[in-house]
Design an enzyme around this catalytic site. Structure first.
Site, short mmCIF file in Angstrom:
data_model
loop_
_atom_site.label_atom_id
_atom_site.label_comp_id
_atom_site.label_asym_id
_atom_site.label_seq_id
_atom_site.Cartn_x
_atom_site.Cartn_y
_atom_site.Cartn_z
N HIS A 80 7.04 -0.86 1.40
CA HIS A 80 7.25 -2.26 1.80
C HIS A 80 8.11 -2.28 3.06
CE1 HIS A 80 6.74 -3.79 -2.61
NE2 HIS A 80 5.63 -3.35 -2.09
N ASP B 24 -0.24 -3.80 1.04
CA ASP B 24 0.10 -4.11 2.43
C ASP B 24 -0.22 -5.54 2.83
OD1 ASP B 24 0.76 -1.37 2.58
OD2 ASP B 24 -1.35 -0.92 2.89
P1 IMP Z 1 -2.58 6.75 -4.91
O1 IMP Z 1 -2.03 5.46 -5.45
O2 IMP Z 1 -1.61 7.46 -4.00
O3 IMP Z 1 -3.14 7.62 -5.98
O4 IMP Z 1 -3.81 6.37 -3.96
C1 IMP Z 1 -4.99 5.75 -4.44
C2 IMP Z 1 -5.49 4.71 -3.43
O5 IMP Z 1 -4.61 3.58 -3.43
C3 IMP Z 1 -5.55 5.18 -1.98
O6 IMP Z 1 -6.64 4.55 -1.34
C4 IMP Z 1 -4.24 4.68 -1.40
O7 IMP Z 1 -4.29 4.51 0.00
C5 IMP Z 1 -4.12 3.35 -2.11
N1 IMP Z 1 -2.75 2.86 -2.24
C6 IMP Z 1 -1.84 3.19 -3.19
N2 IMP Z 1 -0.71 2.49 -3.01
C7 IMP Z 1 -0.89 1.69 -1.95
C8 IMP Z 1 -0.09 0.71 -1.31
O8 IMP Z 1 1.04 0.40 -1.68
N3 IMP Z 1 -0.64 0.09 -0.22
C9 IMP Z 1 -1.88 0.39 0.21
N4 IMP Z 1 -2.69 1.28 -0.37
C10 IMP Z 1 -2.19 1.93 -1.45
MG MG Z 2 2.58 -1.23 1.87
#
Ligand code: IMP
Ligand code: MG
Length: 359
Positions: A42, A12
């Site tokens: 995105h 982000d």
């Molecule tokens: P997962 O990738 O869904 O397994 O989540 C693992 C951690 O990564 C969590 O804290 C999510 O919020 C974070 N996370 C995964 N992808 C993103 C992203 O694109 N932006 C922000 N946080 C992410």
């Molecule tokens: Mg994002």
């Protein structure tokens, strides 16, 4: 030749915005998406209209550009087909390709991501099924994109197509997702995603080797935000209250006169995929330095500057307030890499581009 855009913090950072700007400005022949999968959202703003993508590359605005999803990326066929039809005025359907070996997210992966206590309560994942799908992939029992009839018309050998395009002199932009602090290897384990998130990983995701890389653009937000559990980097590094003070003092010393904390207190953001509130913290120099190094950054892109300084829609460096210029200088001094792209608003062209010439 290829350029890579990656996130330098916790996702982000505004990669979507930067990629959408570059896609129109640099006119790439190809934009290829790396990263974990539809856990990343995105946001792109074009002509006042907002587009949120989780699966297709954020570089879809330029209709001359071919779009690819790499073998390393997980695909949720429903999300993929939904985005293609939602944004059909950009004619994504006719120019997008998915690698035959991309992993597939099934309903059961989403259910597991949401039900598993460790994932949902402790790590606080996005619940998009990416972790469990990658687990199956590592166990060698996962489904592949080539097995899904609905994806048939989009399937190709992405890695070979990209390498052939490079041999023909074509220009490629590789877009990363997530951010450095969420890397399985280099981030704040166990509060991380299920793969590495550095530029090297993005190359591997799409199947291109390191020798064709021209620029690595590390995107940093002017402050730090996080959705999901886990400490910010400088917090994770603090073992005692004394360390705590040291880190705060250091940040204050660097940013003290810029009155950043008052502005941060007013910032409210929510995650693109989850809608959860993002936690907000000041710019973390240590995290930025580490990510610039481990990504081999050739330049930094600094986003959300209009949230901290009075510079909305400014498009040239001289138009920035003195405090904003000072902030940029401090970052460059600490991180050791030049800020070449500055975002001053959500619309793709609210951008200061310093890549040509010297300022
Ligand atoms: P997962 O990738 O869904 O397994 O989540 C693992 C951690 O990564 C969590 O804290 C999510 O919020 C974070 N996370 C995964 N992808 C993103 C992203 O694109 N932006 C922000 N946080 C992410
Ligand atoms: Mg994002």
């Amino acid at each position: 030749m290829c350029n890579i855009v990656v996130g330098g913090q916790f996702g982000d950072e505004g990669k979507g915005k930067i990629i959408s700007y570059l896609s129109l400005e640099d006119n790439y022949d190809i934009i290829a998406r790396g990263g974990v999968g539809p856990n990343a959202g995105h946001t792109i703003v074009y002509d006042g209209q907002e587009y949120k993508v989780r699966q297709v590359p954020s570089g879809f605005l330029n209709k001359n550009t071919k779009l690819y999803i790499g073998a390393g990326v997980l695909v949720n066929p429903d999300v993929f087909l939904d985005e293609i039809s939602k944004f059909n005025k950009f004619n994504i359907k006719d120019r997008i390709n998915v690698d035959f070996q991309s992993g597939i997210i099934e309903e059961s992966h989403k259910v597991k991501d949401k039900r598993d206590e460790n994932l949902s309560k402790k790590v606080q994942t996005t619940g998009s099924g990416c972790g469990p799908a990658n687990e199956d992939r590592v166990k060698r029992v996962g489904k592949m994109a080539k097995d899904i009839p609905e994806l048939k018309e989009f399937i190709c050998d992405v890695a070979m197509e990209l390498n052939n395009a490079i041999d023909e002199g074509k220009k490629i932009l590789i877009e990363g997702t997530q951010g450095f602090g969420l890397s399985l290897y280099h981030g704040t384990y166990p509060y991380v995603t299920t793969k590495d998130t550095t530029a090297s990983a993005m190359l591997s995701d799409v199947g291109i080797g390191p020798k064709y890389v021209n620029d690595v653009i590390v995107v940093l937000k002017a402050y730090t935000t996080r959705v999901g559990n886990g400490l910010f980097w400088n917090e994770a590094d603090k073992n005692t209250k004394a360390d705590d003070k040291k880190a705060d003092n250091r940040s204050n010393k660097l940013l003290g006169d810029l009155k950043i904390s008052e502005k941060l207190a007013k910032i409210r953001e929510e995650g693109t995929v989850t809608g959860r509130a993002r936690r907000v913290s000041p710019f973390d120099f240590e995290l930025a330095k580490r990510s610039a190094k481990m990504n081999s950054a050739t330049m930094l892109a600094l986003t959300n500057m209009d949230r901290l300084f009075d510079c909305a829609n400014v498009r040239n460096f001289d138009g920035l307030p003195e405090d904003a210029k000072k902030f940029i200088k401090i970052i460059e001094g600490e991180v050791g890499v030049k800020v070449k792209i500055i975002s001053t608003g959500r619309e793709y062209n609210n951008t200061i581009d310093l890549r040509q010439g010297i300022r």
